[in-house]
Design a protein around this motif. Sequence first.
Motif, PDB file in Angstrom:
ATOM      1  N   ALA A 110      -7.507  -1.814 -16.022  1.00 22.58           N
ATOM      2  CA  ALA A 110      -6.214  -1.894 -15.286  1.00 22.58           C
ATOM      3  C   ALA A 110      -5.521  -0.595 -15.233  1.00 22.58           C
ATOM      4  O   ALA A 110      -5.108   0.037 -16.263  1.00 22.58           O
ATOM      5  CB  ALA A 110      -5.304  -2.911 -16.395  1.00 22.58           C
ATOM      6  N   ALA A 111      -5.055  -0.171 -14.073  1.00 24.40           N
ATOM      7  CA  ALA A 111      -4.218   0.929 -13.706  1.00 24.40           C
ATOM      8  C   ALA A 111      -2.804   0.814 -14.015  1.00 24.40           C
ATOM      9  O   ALA A 111      -1.894   0.414 -12.922  1.00 24.40           O
ATOM     10  CB  ALA A 111      -4.503   1.443 -12.507  1.00 24.40           C
ATOM     11  N   ASN A 112      -2.176   0.716 -15.402  1.00 21.20           N
ATOM     12  CA  ASN A 112      -1.136   0.044 -15.579  1.00 21.20           C
ATOM     13  C   ASN A 112       0.043   0.795 -16.189  1.00 21.20           C
ATOM     14  O   ASN A 112       0.957   0.327 -16.781  1.00 21.20           O
ATOM     15  CB  ASN A 112      -1.285  -0.969 -16.408  1.00 21.20           C
ATOM     16  N   THR A 113      -0.054   2.376 -16.242  1.00 19.57           N
ATOM     17  CA  THR A 113       0.694   2.972 -17.058  1.00 19.57           C
ATOM     18  C   THR A 113       1.750   3.917 -16.131  1.00 19.57           C
ATOM     19  O   THR A 113       2.868   4.038 -16.747  1.00 19.57           O
ATOM     20  CB  THR A 113      -0.314   4.031 -17.745  1.00 19.57           C
ATOM     21  N   THR A 114       1.517   4.632 -15.111  1.00 18.30           N
ATOM     22  CA  THR A 114       2.340   5.148 -14.301  1.00 18.30           C
ATOM     23  C   THR A 114       1.921   5.177 -12.890  1.00 18.30           C
ATOM     24  O   THR A 114       0.970   4.656 -12.499  1.00 18.30           O
ATOM     25  CB  THR A 114       2.467   6.693 -14.706  1.00 18.30           C
ATOM     26  N   VAL A 115       2.892   5.808 -12.087  1.00 14.59           N
ATOM     27  CA  VAL A 115       2.643   5.798 -10.532  1.00 14.59           C
ATOM     28  C   VAL A 115       3.375   7.096 -10.144  1.00 14.59           C
ATOM     29  O   VAL A 115       4.520   7.510 -10.437  1.00 14.59           O
ATOM     30  CB  VAL A 115       3.059   4.793  -9.852  1.00 14.59           C
ATOM     31  N   ILE A 116       2.196   7.962  -9.272  1.00 10.16           N
ATOM     32  CA  ILE A 116       2.956   9.181  -9.163  1.00 10.16           C
ATOM     33  C   ILE A 116       2.730   9.507  -7.614  1.00 10.16           C
ATOM     34  O   ILE A 116       2.066   8.635  -6.843  1.00 10.16           O
ATOM     35  CB  ILE A 116       2.392  10.329  -9.873  1.00 10.16           C
ATOM     36  N   GLY A 117       3.139  10.653  -6.985  1.00 10.20           N
ATOM     37  CA  GLY A 117       3.158  11.017  -5.575  1.00 10.20           C
ATOM     38  C   GLY A 117       2.409  12.252  -5.711  1.00 10.20           C
ATOM     39  O   GLY A 117       2.845  13.287  -6.437  1.00 10.20           O
ATOM     40  N   HIS A 118       1.298  12.564  -4.914  1.00 14.88           N
ATOM     41  CA  HIS A 118       0.744  13.671  -5.006  1.00 14.88           C
ATOM     42  C   HIS A 118      -0.173  13.737  -3.671  1.00 14.88           C
ATOM     43  O   HIS A 118      -0.908  12.912  -3.427  1.00 14.88           O
ATOM     44  CB  HIS A 118      -0.177  14.269  -6.295  1.00 14.88           C
ATOM     45  N   ALA A 119      -0.267  14.997  -2.946  1.00 14.28           N
ATOM     46  CA  ALA A 119      -1.070  15.128  -1.661  1.00 14.28           C
ATOM     47  C   ALA A 119      -1.044  14.217  -0.836  1.00 14.28           C
ATOM     48  O   ALA A 119      -1.951  13.809  -0.186  1.00 14.28           O
ATOM     49  CB  ALA A 119      -2.784  15.619  -2.303  1.00 14.28           C
ATOM     50  N   GLY A 120       0.171  13.657  -0.816  1.00 10.18           N
ATOM     51  CA  GLY A 120       0.725  12.550   0.210  1.00 10.18           C
ATOM     52  C   GLY A 120       0.051  11.451  -0.232  1.00 10.18           C
ATOM     53  O   GLY A 120       0.206  10.285   0.637  1.00 10.18           O
ATOM     54  N   ALA A 121      -0.372  11.219  -1.261  1.00  7.30           N
ATOM     55  CA  ALA A 121      -0.815   9.751  -1.659  1.00  7.30           C
ATOM     56  C   ALA A 121       0.201   9.248  -2.572  1.00  7.30           C
ATOM     57  O   ALA A 121       0.600   9.987  -3.529  1.00  7.30           O
ATOM     58  CB  ALA A 121      -2.164  10.009  -2.509  1.00  7.30           C
ATOM     59  N   THR A 122       0.321   8.000  -2.944  1.00  4.29           N
ATOM     60  CA  THR A 122       0.687   7.197  -4.128  1.00  4.29           C
ATOM     61  C   THR A 122      -0.247   6.682  -4.923  1.00  4.29           C
ATOM     62  O   THR A 122      -1.089   6.064  -4.384  1.00  4.29           O
ATOM     63  CB  THR A 122       1.728   6.019  -3.721  1.00  4.29           C
ATOM     64  N   LEU A 123      -0.275   7.210  -6.197  1.00  2.00           N
ATOM     65  CA  LEU A 123      -1.366   6.987  -7.254  1.00  2.00           C
ATOM     66  C   LEU A 123      -0.936   6.040  -8.294  1.00  2.00           C
ATOM     67  O   LEU A 123       0.076   6.634  -9.041  1.00  2.00           O
ATOM     68  CB  LEU A 123      -1.841   8.299  -7.484  1.00  2.00           C
ATOM     69  N   ALA A 124      -1.568   5.039  -8.584  1.00  2.00           N
ATOM     70  CA  ALA A 124      -1.502   4.221 -10.025  1.00  2.00           C
ATOM     71  C   ALA A 124      -2.364   4.823 -11.008  1.00  2.00           C
ATOM     72  O   ALA A 124      -3.631   5.001 -10.633  1.00  2.00           O
ATOM     73  CB  ALA A 124      -1.702   2.848  -9.773  1.00  2.00           C
ATOM     74  N   LEU A 125      -2.030   5.264 -11.987  1.00  2.00           N
ATOM     75  CA  LEU A 125      -2.835   5.946 -12.972  1.00  2.00           C
ATOM     76  C   LEU A 125      -2.838   4.928 -14.486  1.00  2.00           C
ATOM     77  O   LEU A 125      -1.958   4.428 -14.692  1.00  2.00           O
ATOM     78  CB  LEU A 125      -2.197   7.324 -13.403  1.00  2.00           C
ATOM     79  N   VAL A 126      -3.944   5.295 -15.198  1.00  2.00           N
ATOM     80  CA  VAL A 126      -4.273   4.949 -16.383  1.00  2.00           C
ATOM     81  C   VAL A 126      -4.896   5.818 -17.042  1.00  2.00           C
ATOM     82  O   VAL A 126      -5.519   6.882 -16.467  1.00  2.00           O
ATOM     83  CB  VAL A 126      -5.035   3.602 -16.327  1.00  2.00           C
ATOM     84  N   GLU A 127      -5.362   5.643 -18.411  1.00  2.00           N
ATOM     85  CA  GLU A 127      -6.193   6.927 -19.186  1.00  2.00           C
ATOM     86  C   GLU A 127      -7.384   6.351 -19.626  1.00  2.00           C
ATOM     87  O   GLU A 127      -7.635   5.273 -19.268  1.00  2.00           O
ATOM     88  CB  GLU A 127      -5.226   7.440 -20.285  1.00  2.00           C
ATOM     89  N   ALA A 128      -8.226   7.022 -20.504  1.00  2.57           N
ATOM     90  CA  ALA A 128      -9.263   6.862 -21.270  1.00  2.57           C
ATOM     91  C   ALA A 128     -10.469   6.485 -20.315  1.00  2.57           C
ATOM     92  O   ALA A 128     -11.419   5.504 -20.644  1.00  2.57           O
ATOM     93  CB  ALA A 128      -9.052   5.375 -21.943  1.00  2.57           C
ATOM     94  N   GLY A 129     -10.349   6.949 -19.352  1.00  6.71           N
ATOM     95  CA  GLY A 129     -11.481   7.025 -18.356  1.00  6.71           C
ATOM     96  C   GLY A 129     -11.374   5.957 -17.180  1.00  6.71           C
ATOM     97  O   GLY A 129     -12.411   5.798 -16.345  1.00  6.71           O
ATOM     98  N   GLY A 130     -10.095   5.470 -17.065  1.00  6.60           N
ATOM     99  CA  GLY A 130     -10.096   4.149 -16.278  1.00  6.60           C
ATOM    100  C   GLY A 130      -9.836   4.877 -14.837  1.00  6.60           C
ATOM    101  O   GLY A 130      -9.490   5.834 -14.645  1.00  6.60           O
ATOM    102  N   THR A 131     -10.191   4.038 -13.806  1.00  2.00           N
ATOM    103  CA  THR A 131      -9.873   4.580 -12.450  1.00  2.00           C
ATOM    104  C   THR A 131      -8.780   4.494 -11.931  1.00  2.00           C
ATOM    105  O   THR A 131      -7.632   3.690 -12.227  1.00  2.00           O
ATOM    106  CB  THR A 131     -10.630   3.361 -11.582  1.00  2.00           C
ATOM    107  N   CYS A 132      -8.341   5.711 -11.003  1.00  5.46           N
ATOM    108  CA  CYS A 132      -7.055   5.839 -10.493  1.00  5.46           C
ATOM    109  C   CYS A 132      -7.231   4.967  -9.126  1.00  5.46           C
ATOM    110  O   CYS A 132      -8.202   4.650  -8.426  1.00  5.46           O
ATOM    111  CB  CYS A 132      -6.783   6.942 -10.178  1.00  5.46           C
ATOM    112  N   TYR A 133      -6.051   4.389  -8.570  1.00  2.00           N
ATOM    113  CA  TYR A 133      -5.874   3.610  -7.351  1.00  2.00           C
ATOM    114  C   TYR A 133      -4.955   4.293  -6.514  1.00  2.00           C
ATOM    115  O   TYR A 133      -3.836   4.515  -6.945  1.00  2.00           O
ATOM    116  CB  TYR A 133      -5.572   2.265  -7.592  1.00  2.00           C
ATOM    117  N   ALA A 134      -5.246   4.419  -5.205  1.00  2.00           N
ATOM    118  CA  ALA A 134      -4.239   4.725  -4.213  1.00  2.00           C
ATOM    119  C   ALA A 134      -3.561   3.634  -3.509  1.00  2.00           C
ATOM    120  O   ALA A 134      -4.068   2.718  -3.289  1.00  2.00           O
ATOM    121  CB  ALA A 134      -5.035   5.543  -3.243  1.00  2.00           C
TER     122      ALA A 134
END
Length: 493
Positions: A110-134
């Motif tokens: 689950a990408a459940n920890t933060t959400v940022i903007g970078h390089a024109g994308a909105t990114l949902a992030l998690v750690e420990a090797g989990g996948t990021c989602y745009a």
Amino acid sequence: MSVIAPTGSDRPLLTGGAYDPVQVETTAMDLRVTGRIPEWLDGRYVRNGPNPIGAVDPATFHYFMGDGMVHGVRLRGGRAEWYRNRWVRSADAAKALGEPVPPTSGVSVAANTTVIGHAGATLALVEAGGTCYALTDELETIGSWTFQGTLPGGYTAHPKLDPASGELHAISYRFDQPGFVQYSVVDPRGRARRVVDVPVAGSPLIHDMGLTEGHVVVLDLPIEFDLARAMRAVGVPERMIGPGSKVASKLIGRVPAGGRLADKAASRLRNGDMPYSWSPEHPSRLGVLPREGAGAAVRWFEIAQCFVFHVLGAYDEVDRDGMVTAVVVDGIRYDEVFVNDDRGPEGATTRLTRWRLDLVTGRASETTVDDRQQEFPRIDERLMGRPYRFGYATGLAPDGTGTVDDRILKHDLVSGTTESHSLGEGVEVGELVFVPRAPDAAEDDGVLMGFVHDGATGADRLELLDAASLESVAQVHLPARVPHGFHGNWLPA
């Protein structure tokens, strides 16, 4: 309302009240506002957090787990144009919702920890090797994000943006890659220009990092990957835990973790147990690595046993000759965590602490800045990596439950004073972010922004406070409850 998740009568109220997950996705336009939203605010406030889809087991559920749900409010021209909440469609989340799986790669946690903007994308992030989602601007999931193929192995929940270069710095870790973590630098176009392996002890959980103008700070602290716990979580019989963990520990890092086994493990852990626990034998130390140095160039500074989830800020200390003589790190210190209750940070004592890492003597010193219970520290991020004066934090209940309370703390690191401001009895304050009035505004000339919950009415709102006085500027009233989650950011248009 667009999606209602499947539920059952056995779905528990995990911690009740403002922490209980919602099971409805909502879209609402033209939100009601009390006060006046500053005209200069043009963008989206977005925040991520765990929100399990369907039933979970209260005996094993960990507060840090659960499908990611992003909440957002669009502000423009003094108006609150919309509110939206959307689950991040990882492969497992999409399946749980009965939807087609979006384009995805990597480990489907689950990408459940933060959400940022970078390089024109909105990114949902998690750690420990989990996948990021745009995500789209409207918070719909597009698919997995690997920084244009340059960082396919997962990322971190706390990258740091250098305000001068526009580069994103990160320390990332994976349970199946013990003995090192990955330092990466992503350029403003969204591609990694630098990836370095940094040696660490065992398989530590590294939630945050420090960034200065010349260094990164690595937090190698005593929460480690717990193989036996992970095996229980994915259904290995208890009689097999002992011998199985011995075999598996020899294979971790030697056998690729991808494929059906990793997917099955990620699926079982998605809304359940967290496979990390307190390890008192693990050293407590902070590593200082030159930004352009090799991984082996890291210098370790031993500190008293503790854990740090969140760093307020860090900077290089320079002498009269312009030489960097020390690195200063401010963060929220826990004496220990996940000991008495391993389903969350309950029972832990926190305090804002400063570590000074002397590059000349090789020694670390520790000073308590403020001993009140607090978490979610933030600074004016235009000063990321530079000396700063003000820091903001959310108060925690003094009873040690780990729950947020009605207080906002404003720390003046120059005068050594802290101002405490209450939003009213029964109000629960989430993480607040600072938004400057203008690019050249003073350090506390702007607003603090974040979701709060009114326990008396059950209503939630987006609170805007004057950062200098901590007085209310505006309140955006939300049409749905926003469960307490983790991290948010202001993404300017």
